[in-house]
Design a protein around this motif. Structure first.
Motif, mmCIF file in Angstrom:
data_model
loop_
_atom_site.group_PDB
_atom_site.id
_atom_site.type_symbol
_atom_site.label_atom_id
_atom_site.label_comp_id
_atom_site.label_asym_id
_atom_site.label_seq_id
_atom_site.Cartn_x
_atom_site.Cartn_y
_atom_site.Cartn_z
ATOM 1 N N HIS A 1 0.835 -1.219 0.000
ATOM 2 C CA HIS A 1 0.000 0.000 0.000
ATOM 3 C C HIS A 1 0.859 1.255 0.000
ATOM 4 O O HIS A 1 0.441 2.305 -0.478
ATOM 5 C CB HIS A 1 -0.958 0.002 1.198
ATOM 6 N N LEU A 2 2.100 1.162 0.513
ATOM 7 C CA LEU A 2 2.998 2.319 0.469
ATOM 8 C C LEU A 2 3.407 2.640 -0.968
ATOM 9 O O LEU A 2 3.530 3.812 -1.338
ATOM 10 C CB LEU A 2 4.231 2.066 1.331
ATOM 11 N N ALA A 3 3.617 1.611 -1.774
ATOM 12 C CA ALA A 3 3.934 1.834 -3.189
ATOM 13 C C ALA A 3 2.744 2.454 -3.912
ATOM 14 O O ALA A 3 2.907 3.338 -4.769
ATOM 15 C CB ALA A 3 4.335 0.517 -3.851
ATOM 16 N N ILE A 4 1.540 2.004 -3.572
ATOM 17 C CA ILE A 4 0.330 2.542 -4.192
ATOM 18 C C ILE A 4 0.174 4.022 -3.864
ATOM 19 O O ILE A 4 -0.129 4.844 -4.737
ATOM 20 C CB ILE A 4 -0.900 1.740 -3.714
ATOM 21 N N ARG A 5 0.398 4.390 -2.608
ATOM 22 C CA ARG A 5 0.271 5.796 -2.209
ATOM 23 C C ARG A 5 1.376 6.642 -2.846
ATOM 24 O O ARG A 5 1.145 7.801 -3.214
ATOM 25 C CB ARG A 5 0.301 5.906 -0.689
ATOM 26 N N ALA A 6 2.573 6.084 -2.954
ATOM 27 C CA ALA A 6 3.665 6.814 -3.600
ATOM 28 C C ALA A 6 3.352 7.070 -5.069
ATOM 29 O O ALA A 6 3.609 8.163 -5.591
ATOM 30 C CB ALA A 6 4.969 6.037 -3.460
ATOM 31 N N ALA A 7 2.797 6.066 -5.738
ATOM 32 C CA ALA A 7 2.432 6.233 -7.143
ATOM 33 C C ALA A 7 1.393 7.329 -7.307
ATOM 34 O O ALA A 7 1.462 8.139 -8.249
ATOM 35 C CB ALA A 7 1.901 4.913 -7.702
ATOM 36 N N ALA A 8 0.427 7.401 -6.389
ATOM 37 C CA ALA A 8 -0.589 8.445 -6.455
ATOM 38 C C ALA A 8 0.040 9.826 -6.319
ATOM 39 O O ALA A 8 -0.295 10.760 -7.062
ATOM 40 C CB ALA A 8 -1.641 8.223 -5.373
ATOM 41 N N LEU A 9 0.975 9.956 -5.377
ATOM 42 C CA LEU A 9 1.639 11.242 -5.180
ATOM 43 C C LEU A 9 2.481 11.625 -6.397
ATOM 44 O O LEU A 9 2.621 12.814 -6.714
ATOM 45 C CB LEU A 9 2.525 11.185 -3.931
ATOM 46 N N ALA A 10 3.038 10.616 -7.068
ATOM 47 C CA ALA A 10 3.853 10.879 -8.261
ATOM 48 C C ALA A 10 2.993 11.044 -9.509
ATOM 49 O O ALA A 10 3.531 11.335 -10.589
ATOM 50 C CB ALA A 10 4.854 9.745 -8.457
ATOM 51 N N GLY A 11 1.691 10.850 -9.371
ATOM 52 C CA GLY A 11 0.799 10.982 -10.510
ATOM 53 C C GLY A 11 0.972 9.896 -11.546
ATOM 54 O O GLY A 11 0.819 10.134 -12.741
ATOM 55 N N ALA B 1 7.787 8.679 -3.555
ATOM 56 C CA ALA B 1 7.332 9.434 -4.726
ATOM 57 C C ALA B 1 8.441 10.326 -5.271
ATOM 58 O O ALA B 1 8.647 10.419 -6.498
ATOM 59 C CB ALA B 1 6.102 10.266 -4.368
ATOM 60 N N ASP B 2 9.171 10.990 -4.380
ATOM 61 C CA ASP B 2 10.284 11.843 -4.827
ATOM 62 C C ASP B 2 11.354 11.015 -5.533
ATOM 63 O O ASP B 2 11.909 11.434 -6.564
ATOM 64 C CB ASP B 2 10.895 12.569 -3.627
ATOM 65 N N ALA B 3 11.654 9.832 -4.981
ATOM 66 C CA ALA B 3 12.678 8.972 -5.583
ATOM 67 C C ALA B 3 12.216 8.414 -6.922
ATOM 68 O O ALA B 3 13.022 8.227 -7.842
ATOM 69 C CB ALA B 3 13.036 7.840 -4.626
ATOM 70 N N ILE B 4 10.922 8.132 -7.055
ATOM 71 C CA ILE B 4 10.388 7.640 -8.324
ATOM 72 C C ILE B 4 10.674 8.631 -9.443
ATOM 73 O O ILE B 4 11.105 8.256 -10.543
ATOM 74 C CB ILE B 4 8.874 7.376 -8.196
ATOM 75 N N GLU B 5 10.451 9.905 -9.183
ATOM 76 C CA GLU B 5 10.697 10.922 -10.210
ATOM 77 C C GLU B 5 12.166 10.942 -10.622
ATOM 78 O O GLU B 5 12.495 11.164 -11.794
ATOM 79 C CB GLU B 5 10.266 12.293 -9.692
ATOM 80 N N GLN B 6 13.053 10.695 -9.679
ATOM 81 C CA GLN B 6 14.487 10.697 -9.984
ATOM 82 C C GLN B 6 14.875 9.500 -10.852
ATOM 83 O O GLN B 6 15.573 9.647 -11.863
ATOM 84 C CB GLN B 6 15.297 10.685 -8.691
#
Length: 340
Positions: free
Chosen positions: A181-191, A304-309
């Protein structure tokens, strides 16, 4: 070199069709050993039947023998140089008694962080224990562990052409220890959209986070294997790895699988020296290091911040590094070599 790769009783075949860690590792060692020029025997009855035409298969297990029995005598006459086995077996008296009657080394990889080995199970030379991370080597320091990244392969799971960007992917067992669920929430924040792949081990956990798993940006695909799994990895923009603060990752199959497919990894870590730190570098992904008292909101935002990187990393370079770092031939050669 003559190598025996040993199966063990369990719920999965060898190699498994979908989820499975140590079973996939044993198959990767078999593939790497053959590619390195070794003669390989698949020992045990749980190896998949479709392998029989291309592999030497012997449905025997050492723990079912006695050192002075007929099967053990045949085993000694066969002349194995190395046996590769699940981590429990060097501490199992019945298995060890037969192995000690052979002129063969034994190598194993610690895939579970809570197993208690018997004193003297490993001498670091003839009997060798390999561990993925600094964290795991510390836990098993009394058994002279050797640092080595594990390689995991599935049958028919060859790498496919890579893409530079697609939906995010989370892959593993779905339960409270892995906290997808943490990955799901991170994806939402990253759009970004995210695919959740894996078997449900904890339905209470899924129910408790039903709003997360039912969100519009989430696609649940269940347990996957073979070409379907490899297509998900090849098409993913990044793999997101998560775990609970008290969880200790021992084997981390998903890191190597993702990097070999050219997919960068964002990994959550709650302590230094984890498998994530061992597997990843700035060319292949990012490790999000958090404190144990950080909450879900902090974790999701950091991910989410790391995903963008990591989405800026090129798939071709990630795959180049991954194929070298998680090469089955190199891995087998490491397992087959006694330390100097």
């Amino acid at each position: 070199m003559l190598v025996g790769i040993c199966d063990f009783p369990g719920d999965y075949a060898f190699p498994p069709s979908g989820y499975g860690g140590i079973e996939r590792w044993l198959w990767a060692v078999a593939v790497g050993a053959r590619a390195a020029g070794a003669t390989v025997h698949l020992l045990g009855p749980q190896w998949r039947s479709e392998l029989v035409d291309e592999w030497e298969m012997r449905p025997i297990r050492l723990e079912d023998m006695t050192p002075d029995g007929r099967q053990a005598r045949i085993l000694r006459a066969t002349g194995y140089d190395l046996l590769v086995v699940g981590h429990e077996y060097p501490s199992l008296p019945t298995w060890r008694a037969v192995w000690e009657s052979l002129d063969a080394d034994v190598a194993t990889f610690q895939h579970w962080p809570y197993f208690q080995h018997q004193p003297g199970a490993f001498d670091g030379m003839r009997s060798r224990l390999y561990c993925y991370s600094h964290q795991m080597r510390e836990r098993y320091a009394a058994h002279r562990p050797i640092a080595e990244l594990a390689v995991h392969l599935g049958l028919g799971e060859d790498e496919l052409p890579v893409h530079d960007e697609g939906a995010l992917l989370w892959m593993g067992r779905i339960d409270q220890q892995k906290v997808p669920h943490l990955a799901i929430r991170a994806a939402a924040l990253a759009g970004r959209k995210i695919i959740i792949a894996g078997p449900v081990f904890d339905r209470d956990y899924v129910e408790a986070h039903s709003a997360d798993f039912g969100a519009e940006h989430v696609t649940l695909v269940g347990e996957v294997g073979g070409e379907v799994k490899m297509r998900l990895l090849a098409d993913a923009g990044a793999l997101v790895y998560t775990c609970a603060p008290d969880y200790i990752e021992a084997g981390a199959a998903s890191f190597g699988e993702a990097l070999r497919a050219g997919t960068p990894v964002v990994a959550l870590a709650w302590a230094p020296g984890t498998c994530a730190a061992a597997a990843l570098c700035e060319r292949t992904g990012a490790v999000v290091q958090l404190d144990h008292d950080d909450d879900d909101q902090i974790a999701a935002k950091a991910l989410a911040d790391a995903i963008e990187q990591v989405m800026l990393l090129g798939a071709a370079e990630v795959q180049e590094v991954g194929l070298a770092r998680f090469d089955p031939v190199r891995h087998f050669q490491a397992l087959a070599t006694r330390p100097c």
